[in-house]
Design an enzyme around this catalytic site. Structure first.
Site, short mmCIF file in Angstrom:
data_model
loop_
_atom_site.label_atom_id
_atom_site.label_comp_id
_atom_site.label_asym_id
_atom_site.label_seq_id
_atom_site.Cartn_x
_atom_site.Cartn_y
_atom_site.Cartn_z
N CYS A 81 0.89 -1.40 -0.11
CA CYS A 81 -0.10 -0.27 0.06
C CYS A 81 1.16 1.26 0.01
O CYS A 81 1.77 1.43 1.02
CB CYS A 81 -0.90 -0.03 1.07
SG CYS A 81 -1.91 1.52 1.45
N CYS A 87 -1.70 6.12 6.96
CA CYS A 87 -3.10 5.48 7.19
C CYS A 87 -2.74 4.43 8.39
O CYS A 87 -1.95 3.72 8.45
CB CYS A 87 -3.56 4.58 5.93
SG CYS A 87 -4.92 3.81 6.08
N CYS A 90 -3.26 -0.28 8.85
CA CYS A 90 -2.49 -1.31 8.85
C CYS A 90 -1.28 -0.74 9.61
O CYS A 90 -0.87 0.28 9.44
CB CYS A 90 -2.08 -2.01 7.47
SG CYS A 90 -3.48 -2.64 6.38
N GLN A 271 -18.67 -10.62 10.48
CA GLN A 271 -17.20 -10.63 10.24
C GLN A 271 -16.61 -10.18 8.87
O GLN A 271 -16.90 -10.26 7.70
CB GLN A 271 -16.72 -12.14 10.18
CG GLN A 271 -16.91 -12.65 11.71
CD GLN A 271 -16.00 -12.34 12.67
OE1 GLN A 271 -15.06 -11.44 12.32
NE2 GLN A 271 -16.36 -12.51 13.96
N ASN A 305 -23.97 -16.25 13.20
CA ASN A 305 -23.24 -16.80 12.48
C ASN A 305 -22.57 -18.17 12.95
O ASN A 305 -22.39 -19.06 12.08
CB ASN A 305 -21.83 -16.01 12.60
CG ASN A 305 -20.96 -16.09 11.75
OD1 ASN A 305 -21.13 -16.28 10.51
ND2 ASN A 305 -19.51 -16.26 12.33
N GLU A 321 -28.08 -12.96 22.53
CA GLU A 321 -27.37 -11.72 22.11
C GLU A 321 -28.08 -10.58 22.43
O GLU A 321 -29.28 -10.26 22.96
CB GLU A 321 -27.71 -11.65 20.45
CG GLU A 321 -27.27 -10.47 19.92
CD GLU A 321 -26.01 -9.92 20.21
OE1 GLU A 321 -25.85 -8.67 20.26
OE2 GLU A 321 -24.90 -10.75 19.90
N ASN A 348 -28.86 -8.71 27.76
CA ASN A 348 -27.49 -8.09 27.97
C ASN A 348 -26.68 -9.01 28.92
O ASN A 348 -26.92 -9.18 30.25
CB ASN A 348 -27.75 -6.74 28.56
CG ASN A 348 -26.43 -6.10 28.91
OD1 ASN A 348 -25.13 -6.64 28.60
ND2 ASN A 348 -26.37 -5.04 29.57
N ASP A 369 -19.02 -16.05 21.85
CA ASP A 369 -18.11 -15.25 21.22
C ASP A 369 -18.29 -13.65 21.39
O ASP A 369 -19.03 -12.97 20.99
CB ASP A 369 -18.50 -15.35 19.48
CG ASP A 369 -17.68 -14.62 18.55
OD1 ASP A 369 -16.69 -14.01 18.84
OD2 ASP A 369 -18.30 -14.35 17.29
N CYS A 395 -11.63 -11.93 20.60
CA CYS A 395 -11.09 -10.76 19.55
C CYS A 395 -10.20 -9.97 20.54
O CYS A 395 -9.71 -9.00 20.29
CB CYS A 395 -12.14 -9.85 19.14
SG CYS A 395 -13.04 -9.04 20.13
#
Length: 438
Positions: A81, A87, A90, A271, A305, A321, A348, A369, A395
């Site tokens: 890039c 930027c 990344c 995702q 998902n 959820e 919640n 997840d 994550c």
């Protein structure tokens, strides 16, 4: 006579030193040591010697940036890039994908081992294409009054300033090809000074555009945007505020997963890396070893998902959820795919769950997840259910390590750990752990 005093300006002399980088942390910073202090060095790779400048200093560690490389690693590569380094999207295009993956896996293993109190190894790495993988991008828009031009791009690192772009090699090619024509049409609008942001999403039935505009659009502007959507074959949605979404052209988006069709709203979470999502779901299904007699609880399930693919394999699935719109979409997709053994609930999961109608069910397997905050509030209830196996998709390695301690104390063991290279060239670390009851 009054006297006025002004505080003396503190003059800080930036330290410049020569160091040898020995490691790469999970976020892509080089790690070096100088006089007993750990240095985190942006822009340097393991094995490289560099002149660095201290930009932040604490008692036991400091941050530095590379001023000049004195030697280079064989795993240093040319960034694809032209905006890399400016930027903020990344941070690691200068490192080979293999080095990025090994470093993230090593950092994850080290963190989990420290928290659990015994050596823990990352079993494997699930990876895909290093470029052309992002199927979603949110582009900032800013009208520069002095030059009378519209800037479109991504934010600089730790800044609100935009880096104007005309290409982005980590985007899916179909979205990358839209950047220049999109900028042209937006620049031609009468409302060019009052645009918020543009979001591009690639669904399996084609790309879509969501345009956030701060004032009502004129008939001429709407016509230009409709012509753009037809000529570029892009579904068009207008967003006059954060709650409203007006569908102007094209169909509602969907993506295929495990032979199922999942429809979604342009604002729904999906995702970003579709290829890795397919592999991640397949791995979770295999780890859980789902059988026709199983009863699965899927927490933080989004719009299904994992829930919907699980429904093809087990007696029944319950998905929970916190976002009501995602719960409704999950239920809709279950009906669309003729999955009648799935129930969705809105709650919640940071709050008490004992009184919830689904909480007393006899689940023998659990999948969760959570968002970056982790699942500390939900895990005690999972433990009460005493499932034989739990798959935790994370994550955030820090909250995963914290939550792993809770499972460990309750008699669960981390049987398998996988690194998911969901976001190549960034510092984000996705992983998945299988916990089994002793």
């Amino acid at each position: 006579m009054a006297q006025f005093y002004s505080a003396k300006r503190r003059v800080t002399t930036r330290q410049i030193m020569t160091v040898t980088v020995t490691d790469l942390d999970g976020s892509g910073q080089g790690v070096a040591h100088h006089h007993g202090k750990t240095l985190f060095v942006s822009g340097a790779l393991p094995g490289e010697q560099a002149e660095v400048e201290i930009v932040e200093e604490k008692r036991s560690w400091a941050r530095a940036r590379t001023k000049r490389l004195l030697s280079t690693s064989p795993e240093r590569v040319a960034p694809a890039c032209p905006y890399f380094g400016r930027c903020g999207g990344c941070q690691q295009q200068h490192a080979s994908p293999e080095l990025q993956q090994r470093s993230k896996a090593k950092a994850l293993s080290r963190l989990l081992s420290q928290q659990i109190g015994e050596p823990v190894a990352v079993e494997n790495i699930i990876a895909g294409s290093a470029y052309g993988y992002r199927r979603r991008a949110r582009l900032g828009l800013h009208y520069h009054a002095r030059s009378q031009t519209l800037q479109m791009g991504f934010r600089q690192a730790a800044s609100s300033e935009l880096v104007a772009i005309t290409q982005c090699p980590v985007l899916k090619p179909e979205l990358d090809a839209l950047l220049q024509p999109l900028h042209q049409v937006l620049s031609s609008l009468q409302a060019v000074r009052r645009l918020g942001h543009a979001e591009l999403v690639l669904a399996d039935n084609g790309p879509l555009l969501v345009l956030r505009h701060l004032d009502p659009l004129s008939a001429a502007d709407r016509e230009k945007l409709e012509r753009f959507s037809h000529s570029q074959q892009v579904a068009l949605f207008l967003a006059p505020d954060s709650e409203t979404l007006e569908q102007i052209a094209g169909e509602m988006p969907f993506y295929q997963l495990d032979g199922l069709t999942l429809t979604f709203s342009p604002r729904d979470f999906i995702q970003v890396n579709g290829e890795l999502n397919q592999q991640m779901v397949a791995q979770a299904m295999a780890w859980l070893d789902l059988q026709p007699t199983d009863r699965l609880l899927d927490l933080f399930c989004g719009m299904g998902n994992f829930t919907l693919p699980s429904g093809k394999r087990v007696e029944n699935v319950t998905g929970v959820e916190g976002v009501a719109a995602l719960v409704a979409k999950g239920a809709y997709n279950a009906g669309l795919n003729n999955l009648n053994n799935i129930a969705f609930y809105q709650h919640n999961l940071e709050e008490e769950v004992t009184a919830q109608p689904w909480a007393a069910e006899g689940f023998n397997k659990v999948l969760l997840d959570p968002a970056r905050a982790g699942a500390a509030e939900a895990i005690p209830h999972i433990i009460k259910l005493a499932p034989e196996s739990v798959v935790y998709v994370s994550c955030n390695p820090t909250t995963l390590a914290r939550d792993s301690q809770i499972f460990l104390a309750a008699g669960y063991r981390p049987e398998r750990i996988t690194l998911l290279d969901m976001f190549p060239h960034t510092g984000h670390v996705e992983s998945m752990v299988l916990f089994s009851r002793k």
